[in-house]
Design a protein around this motif. Structure first.
Motif, PDB file in Angstrom:
ATOM      1  N   HIS A 101       0.840  -1.258   0.018  1.00  0.00           N
ATOM      2  CA  HIS A 101      -0.135  -0.079   0.048  1.00  0.00           C
ATOM      3  C   HIS A 101       0.866   1.172  -0.095  1.00  0.00           C
ATOM      4  O   HIS A 101       0.470   2.407   0.041  1.00  0.00           O
ATOM      5  CB  HIS A 101      -0.737   0.048   1.211  1.00  0.00           C
ATOM      6  N   THR A 102       2.313   1.102   0.093  1.00  0.00           N
ATOM      7  CA  THR A 102       2.923   2.403   0.208  1.00  0.00           C
ATOM      8  C   THR A 102       3.415   3.018  -1.117  1.00  0.00           C
ATOM      9  O   THR A 102       3.715   4.178  -1.027  1.00  0.00           O
ATOM     10  CB  THR A 102       4.453   1.961   0.733  1.00  0.00           C
ATOM     11  N   LYS A 103       3.133   2.490  -2.444  1.00  0.00           N
ATOM     12  CA  LYS A 103       3.447   3.162  -3.380  1.00  0.00           C
ATOM     13  C   LYS A 103       2.488   2.699  -4.737  1.00  0.00           C
ATOM     14  O   LYS A 103       1.942   1.587  -4.355  1.00  0.00           O
ATOM     15  CB  LYS A 103       4.671   3.055  -3.796  1.00  0.00           C
ATOM     16  N   TRP A 104       2.509   3.433  -5.738  1.00  0.00           N
ATOM     17  CA  TRP A 104       2.010   2.911  -6.919  1.00  0.00           C
ATOM     18  C   TRP A 104       2.987   2.552  -7.783  1.00  0.00           C
ATOM     19  O   TRP A 104       4.082   3.323  -8.262  1.00  0.00           O
ATOM     20  CB  TRP A 104       1.197   4.112  -7.587  1.00  0.00           C
ATOM     21  N   VAL A 105       3.205   1.278  -8.092  1.00  0.00           N
ATOM     22  CA  VAL A 105       3.987   0.791  -9.147  1.00  0.00           C
ATOM     23  C   VAL A 105       3.313   0.619 -10.654  1.00  0.00           C
ATOM     24  O   VAL A 105       2.303   0.290 -10.926  1.00  0.00           O
ATOM     25  CB  VAL A 105       4.357  -0.625  -8.734  1.00  0.00           C
ATOM     26  N   GLY A 106       4.215   1.344 -11.484  1.00  0.00           N
ATOM     27  CA  GLY A 106       4.182   1.214 -12.964  1.00  0.00           C
ATOM     28  C   GLY A 106       3.148   2.577 -13.301  1.00  0.00           C
ATOM     29  O   GLY A 106       3.257   3.669 -12.627  1.00  0.00           O
ATOM     30  N   ALA A 107       2.933   2.773 -14.558  1.00  0.00           N
ATOM     31  CA  ALA A 107       2.082   3.642 -15.166  1.00  0.00           C
ATOM     32  C   ALA A 107       0.828   3.770 -14.933  1.00  0.00           C
ATOM     33  O   ALA A 107       0.060   2.854 -14.680  1.00  0.00           O
ATOM     34  CB  ALA A 107       2.526   3.926 -16.623  1.00  0.00           C
ATOM     35  N   PHE A 108       0.148   4.978 -15.092  1.00  0.00           N
ATOM     36  CA  PHE A 108      -1.252   4.982 -15.131  1.00  0.00           C
ATOM     37  C   PHE A 108      -1.848   4.873 -16.566  1.00  0.00           C
ATOM     38  O   PHE A 108      -1.131   5.024 -17.467  1.00  0.00           O
ATOM     39  CB  PHE A 108      -2.028   6.341 -14.688  1.00  0.00           C
ATOM     40  N   ASP A 109      -2.968   4.440 -16.722  1.00  0.00           N
ATOM     41  CA  ASP A 109      -3.425   4.089 -18.020  1.00  0.00           C
ATOM     42  C   ASP A 109      -3.687   5.359 -18.874  1.00  0.00           C
ATOM     43  O   ASP A 109      -3.388   5.391 -20.074  1.00  0.00           O
ATOM     44  CB  ASP A 109      -4.763   3.315 -18.076  1.00  0.00           C
ATOM     45  N   ARG A 110      -4.322   6.286 -18.120  1.00  0.00           N
ATOM     46  CA  ARG A 110      -4.616   7.575 -18.846  1.00  0.00           C
ATOM     47  C   ARG A 110      -4.503   8.912 -17.677  1.00  0.00           C
ATOM     48  O   ARG A 110      -4.421   8.278 -16.480  1.00  0.00           O
ATOM     49  CB  ARG A 110      -5.916   7.389 -19.276  1.00  0.00           C
ATOM     50  N   LYS A 111      -4.658  10.028 -18.228  1.00  0.00           N
ATOM     51  CA  LYS A 111      -4.317  11.085 -17.297  1.00  0.00           C
ATOM     52  C   LYS A 111      -5.579  11.110 -16.309  1.00  0.00           C
ATOM     53  O   LYS A 111      -5.188  11.547 -14.988  1.00  0.00           O
ATOM     54  CB  LYS A 111      -4.480  12.483 -18.363  1.00  0.00           C
ATOM     55  N   GLN A 112      -6.691  10.835 -16.815  1.00  0.00           N
ATOM     56  CA  GLN A 112      -7.892  10.884 -16.020  1.00  0.00           C
ATOM     57  C   GLN A 112      -7.716  10.110 -14.398  1.00  0.00           C
ATOM     58  O   GLN A 112      -8.086  10.162 -13.405  1.00  0.00           O
ATOM     59  CB  GLN A 112      -9.191  10.754 -16.338  1.00  0.00           C
ATOM     60  N   ASP A 113      -7.031   8.599 -14.930  1.00  0.00           N
ATOM     61  CA  ASP A 113      -6.711   7.769 -13.618  1.00  0.00           C
ATOM     62  C   ASP A 113      -5.929   8.328 -12.715  1.00  0.00           C
ATOM     63  O   ASP A 113      -6.077   8.105 -11.537  1.00  0.00           O
ATOM     64  CB  ASP A 113      -6.211   6.701 -14.214  1.00  0.00           C
ATOM     65  N   PHE A 114      -4.792   9.251 -13.049  1.00  0.00           N
ATOM     66  CA  PHE A 114      -3.907   9.887 -12.335  1.00  0.00           C
ATOM     67  C   PHE A 114      -4.728  10.731 -11.378  1.00  0.00           C
ATOM     68  O   PHE A 114      -4.430  10.727 -10.167  1.00  0.00           O
ATOM     69  CB  PHE A 114      -2.702  10.461 -13.004  1.00  0.00           C
ATOM     70  N   ILE A 115      -5.521  11.728 -12.190  1.00  0.00           N
ATOM     71  CA  ILE A 115      -6.218  12.927 -11.518  1.00  0.00           C
ATOM     72  C   ILE A 115      -6.943  12.232 -10.260  1.00  0.00           C
ATOM     73  O   ILE A 115      -7.015  12.652  -9.150  1.00  0.00           O
ATOM     74  CB  ILE A 115      -6.843  13.557 -12.469  1.00  0.00           C
ATOM     75  N   ASP A 116      -7.926  11.237 -10.685  1.00  0.00           N
ATOM     76  CA  ASP A 116      -8.764  10.626  -9.728  1.00  0.00           C
ATOM     77  C   ASP A 116      -7.884   9.872  -8.508  1.00  0.00           C
ATOM     78  O   ASP A 116      -8.351  10.311  -7.525  1.00  0.00           O
ATOM     79  CB  ASP A 116      -9.448   9.318 -10.344  1.00  0.00           C
ATOM     80  N   VAL A 117      -6.709   9.306  -8.768  1.00  0.00           N
ATOM     81  CA  VAL A 117      -6.195   8.880  -7.574  1.00  0.00           C
ATOM     82  C   VAL A 117      -5.582   9.654  -6.714  1.00  0.00           C
ATOM     83  O   VAL A 117      -5.757  10.105  -5.455  1.00  0.00           O
ATOM     84  CB  VAL A 117      -4.808   8.008  -8.117  1.00  0.00           C
ATOM     85  N   VAL A 118      -5.087  11.057  -7.406  1.00  0.00           N
ATOM     86  CA  VAL A 118      -4.596  11.983  -6.623  1.00  0.00           C
ATOM     87  C   VAL A 118      -5.855  12.832  -5.739  1.00  0.00           C
ATOM     88  O   VAL A 118      -5.530  13.346  -4.407  1.00  0.00           O
ATOM     89  CB  VAL A 118      -3.948  13.266  -7.299  1.00  0.00           C
ATOM     90  N   GLU A 119      -7.140  13.053  -6.396  1.00  0.00           N
ATOM     91  CA  GLU A 119      -7.760  13.561  -5.859  1.00  0.00           C
ATOM     92  C   GLU A 119      -8.792  12.770  -4.638  1.00  0.00           C
ATOM     93  O   GLU A 119      -8.971  13.201  -3.576  1.00  0.00           O
ATOM     94  CB  GLU A 119      -9.383  13.669  -6.825  1.00  0.00           C
ATOM     95  N   ALA A 120      -8.478  11.362  -4.830  1.00  0.00           N
ATOM     96  CA  ALA A 120      -8.888  10.474  -3.754  1.00  0.00           C
ATOM     97  C   ALA A 120      -8.046  10.629  -2.522  1.00  0.00           C
ATOM     98  O   ALA A 120      -8.273  10.607  -1.336  1.00  0.00           O
ATOM     99  CB  ALA A 120      -8.834   9.081  -4.227  1.00  0.00           C
TER     100      ALA A 120
END
Length: 151
Positions: A101-120
């Motif tokens: 649970h300490t880190k996200w490994v790999g890339a995000f599929d798309r820009k919105q996925d990254f934005i959703d994770v950071v917002e959460a």
């Protein structure tokens, strides 16, 4: 796109950005600018940076820098890219269905996925949480076989 974002190569730079980023999520991408998956992630991060700028700061950490190895060991970064999140100098964790649970490994599929994770992460942090549940559906979360050393 990596050249458009702040790249940290010294421990004191990482210490400073963790300490000085207040009331925003700090997103640290550990990797190298020559790796194709890192470049894909960096492209997503740079395209998202302005949209998340009100509640997040994004920086890249050069994993090959000798001075950074203390963080590489601390966060057990064995796969790149690995993205670590902080809020007010607290390490933010995210349950994305993996054992780590300490880190996200790999890339995000798309820009919105990254934005959703950071917002959460931001919303959870504002409620005083140190771990949040990943908002993405399981099929959009990269799967890696975690290797446990010294077992």
């Amino acid at each position: 796109m990596s050249f458009l974002m702040t790249t940290l190569r010294e421990k004191k730079e990482v210490d400073s950005i963790i300490r000085d980023t207040i009331d925003k999520v700090l997103v640290l991408r550990f990797g190298r600018s020559t790796d194709s998956v890192c470049l894909h992630l960096d492209d997503i991060l740079s395209k998202s940076a302005r949209e998340v700028s009100k509640f997040a700061t994004v920086a890249l950490v050069d994993i090959d820098s000798e001075d950074i190895q203390v963080y590489v060991k601390y966060f057990d970064i064995t796969l790149i890219p690995s993205t670590v999140f902080f809020f007010n100098a607290h390490h933010m964790k995210m349950d994305s269905g993996s054992a780590d649970h300490t880190k996200w490994v790999g890339a995000f599929d798309r820009k919105q996925d990254f934005i959703d994770v950071v917002e959460a992460i931001f919303r959870g942090a504002m409620k005083g949480k140190l771990i949040v549940t990943c908002p993405l559906p399981p099929e959009r979360i990269p799967k890696y076989q975690l290797l446990y050393r010294d077992l």
